[in-house]
Design a protein around this motif. Sequence first.
Motif, mmCIF file in Angstrom:
data_model
loop_
_atom_site.group_PDB
_atom_site.id
_atom_site.type_symbol
_atom_site.label_atom_id
_atom_site.label_comp_id
_atom_site.label_asym_id
_atom_site.label_seq_id
_atom_site.Cartn_x
_atom_site.Cartn_y
_atom_site.Cartn_z
ATOM 1 N N ALA A 136 71.597 5.702 55.855
ATOM 2 C CA ALA A 136 70.998 6.950 55.391
ATOM 3 C C ALA A 136 69.506 6.788 55.133
ATOM 4 C CB ALA A 136 71.695 7.409 54.112
ATOM 5 N N ALA A 137 68.745 7.840 55.373
ATOM 6 C CA ALA A 137 67.294 7.799 55.232
ATOM 7 C C ALA A 137 66.867 7.588 53.784
ATOM 8 C CB ALA A 137 66.683 9.083 55.778
ATOM 9 N N ASP A 138 67.641 8.082 52.828
ATOM 10 C CA ASP A 138 67.262 7.985 51.412
ATOM 11 C C ASP A 138 67.943 6.805 50.714
ATOM 12 O OD1 ASP A 138 69.849 8.912 51.469
ATOM 13 O OD2 ASP A 138 69.561 10.467 49.944
ATOM 14 N N LEU A 139 68.392 5.845 51.481
ATOM 15 C CA LEU A 139 69.176 4.749 50.926
ATOM 16 C C LEU A 139 68.398 3.958 49.875
ATOM 17 C CD1 LEU A 139 71.484 2.369 52.866
ATOM 18 C CD2 LEU A 139 69.855 1.421 51.247
ATOM 19 N N HIS A 144 67.907 1.512 44.516
ATOM 20 C CA HIS A 144 67.091 1.012 43.409
ATOM 21 C C HIS A 144 67.487 1.680 42.091
ATOM 22 C CE1 HIS A 144 63.572 -0.633 46.074
ATOM 23 N NE2 HIS A 144 64.752 -1.147 46.374
ATOM 24 N N GLU A 145 67.830 2.950 42.132
ATOM 25 C CA GLU A 145 68.253 3.647 40.917
ATOM 26 C C GLU A 145 69.560 3.073 40.383
ATOM 27 O OE1 GLU A 145 68.437 7.682 42.167
ATOM 28 O OE2 GLU A 145 66.262 8.010 42.039
ATOM 29 N N LEU A 146 70.491 2.789 41.259
ATOM 30 C CA LEU A 146 71.769 2.220 40.840
ATOM 31 C C LEU A 146 71.578 0.832 40.229
ATOM 32 C CD1 LEU A 146 74.010 3.244 43.874
ATOM 33 C CD2 LEU A 146 74.182 4.133 41.539
ATOM 34 N N VAL A 147 70.736 0.016 40.851
ATOM 35 C CA VAL A 147 70.494 -1.333 40.331
ATOM 36 C C VAL A 147 69.778 -1.269 38.989
ATOM 37 C CG1 VAL A 147 69.218 -3.470 40.747
ATOM 38 C CG2 VAL A 147 70.548 -2.444 42.592
ATOM 39 N N ALA A 148 68.785 -0.391 38.874
ATOM 40 C CA ALA A 148 68.047 -0.258 37.613
ATOM 41 C C ALA A 148 68.970 0.150 36.468
ATOM 42 C CB ALA A 148 66.920 0.754 37.766
ATOM 43 N N ARG A 202 67.039 1.384 61.840
ATOM 44 C CA ARG A 202 66.733 2.806 61.982
ATOM 45 C C ARG A 202 67.297 3.422 63.254
ATOM 46 N NH1 ARG A 202 60.389 2.009 60.212
ATOM 47 N NH2 ARG A 202 60.741 1.877 57.948
ATOM 48 N N GLY A 203 68.029 2.616 64.000
ATOM 49 C CA GLY A 203 68.578 3.133 65.245
ATOM 50 C C GLY A 203 67.577 3.138 66.382
ATOM 51 N N GLU A 204 66.524 2.336 66.253
ATOM 52 C CA GLU A 204 65.493 2.272 67.284
ATOM 53 C C GLU A 204 65.539 0.909 67.972
ATOM 54 O OE1 GLU A 204 63.887 4.921 68.012
ATOM 55 O OE2 GLU A 204 64.634 6.059 66.302
ATOM 56 N N PRO A 205 65.189 0.836 69.261
ATOM 57 C CA PRO A 205 65.186 -0.451 69.952
ATOM 58 C C PRO A 205 64.249 -1.450 69.279
ATOM 59 C CG PRO A 205 64.973 1.366 71.511
ATOM 60 C CD PRO A 205 64.822 1.964 70.154
ATOM 61 N N LEU A 206 64.613 -2.713 69.298
ATOM 62 C CA LEU A 206 63.735 -3.753 68.771
ATOM 63 C C LEU A 206 62.506 -3.883 69.661
ATOM 64 C CD1 LEU A 206 66.355 -6.509 67.835
ATOM 65 C CD2 LEU A 206 65.318 -4.786 66.337
ATOM 66 N N ARG A 207 61.366 -4.074 69.030
ATOM 67 C CA ARG A 207 60.105 -4.184 69.769
ATOM 68 C C ARG A 207 59.751 -5.654 69.962
ATOM 69 N NH1 ARG A 207 56.873 -0.423 65.590
ATOM 70 N NH2 ARG A 207 57.816 -2.069 64.290
ATOM 71 N N PRO A 208 59.580 -6.100 71.199
ATOM 72 C CA PRO A 208 59.235 -7.507 71.430
ATOM 73 C C PRO A 208 58.015 -7.957 70.628
ATOM 74 C CG PRO A 208 59.822 -6.456 73.495
ATOM 75 C CD PRO A 208 59.772 -5.362 72.465
ATOM 76 N N ALA A 209 57.038 -7.071 70.437
ATOM 77 C CA ALA A 209 55.817 -7.448 69.722
ATOM 78 C C ALA A 209 56.090 -7.896 68.291
ATOM 79 C CB ALA A 209 54.836 -6.277 69.719
ATOM 80 N N ASP A 210 57.181 -7.415 67.695
ATOM 81 C CA ASP A 210 57.508 -7.804 66.321
ATOM 82 C C ASP A 210 58.044 -9.234 66.226
ATOM 83 O OD1 ASP A 210 56.796 -5.324 65.270
ATOM 84 O OD2 ASP A 210 58.824 -4.504 65.459
ATOM 85 N N TRP A 211 58.395 -9.829 67.359
ATOM 86 C CA TRP A 211 59.091 -11.112 67.338
ATOM 87 C C TRP A 211 58.390 -12.191 68.161
ATOM 88 C CZ3 TRP A 211 62.585 -10.864 63.666
ATOM 89 C CH2 TRP A 211 63.098 -9.606 63.335
#
Length: 277
Positions: A136-139, A144-148, A202-211
């Motif tokens: 979920a986008a608001d995860l 953080h609220e639950l842990v706090a 996020r459901g997006e392909p992994l970007r080679p530049a990040d790795w």
Amino acid sequence: METVTSADGTVIAYDRHEGHAGTVILIGGAFGYRKFPKMVELATALNEHYGLTVLNYDRRGRGDSTEATGGYDVEREIDDLAALIEAAGGSAMLFGWSSGAALALRAAGSGRILGITKVVAFEPPFVVDHEGFVPAADLEQTLHELVAADRRADTVRFYMTKAMGVPRPFVSVMRFTPFWKNLLATANSTPHDWAVMREFMRGEPLRPADWTAVKAQTLVIAGAKSDALLRKGAKAIAAVLPDAELQEVAKLSHNPNVGLLAPPAGEFLTGAAENAG
């Protein structure tokens, strides 16, 4: 038990299994801790059958490791690994399970730890398309609220269903198992896992530049019995890493039979397969 102190003062606890064939650090995933039976079994197998020195540690906020204030940042967990590698003599290999696998790869690509020589990444849970579960986008805010609020049972249910995609009925049944108390004990550390994983789920392909900065030779392991999302994520990261191979192990799942998981990991880490060839 031994300890090291990380850059921000967090005390990291670990067990050392002494060997002669190089050092590997085991990195658990969400809810994982060094005394988790399968982590102990894996440490023992890699030490006794492959001669590796194994450091099996509690990630921050779990087990006997402490938790520093100031929020959740993957860089802090990379600092923890830097401290462990220094304790190992300045050089080590990494074995990561689930989010721990992603942490291992991010540490190897950080440019901040020069002594990482090999990485085994067991089913890092990258979510690379929208065909199945996507967190979920608001995860993060809710987590953080639950842990706090120290609402540990709610945190377990929320993280398992909303971040990991575990079916709610399965989580409900877990409340009546002996393992539930261990989930409660490690629940408040889950924001660390999310800090490692959030931009890659996020459901997006992994970007080679990040790795591209991951120079360590890497073995990505997937289980043939694991969920399709995990197998797809393993295939995706193996495809973008500069020096990686993918091995799918028959009959293996994300809740692994260590007898199936240890051999490919141990042979890769020690170079046994290469030497045999």
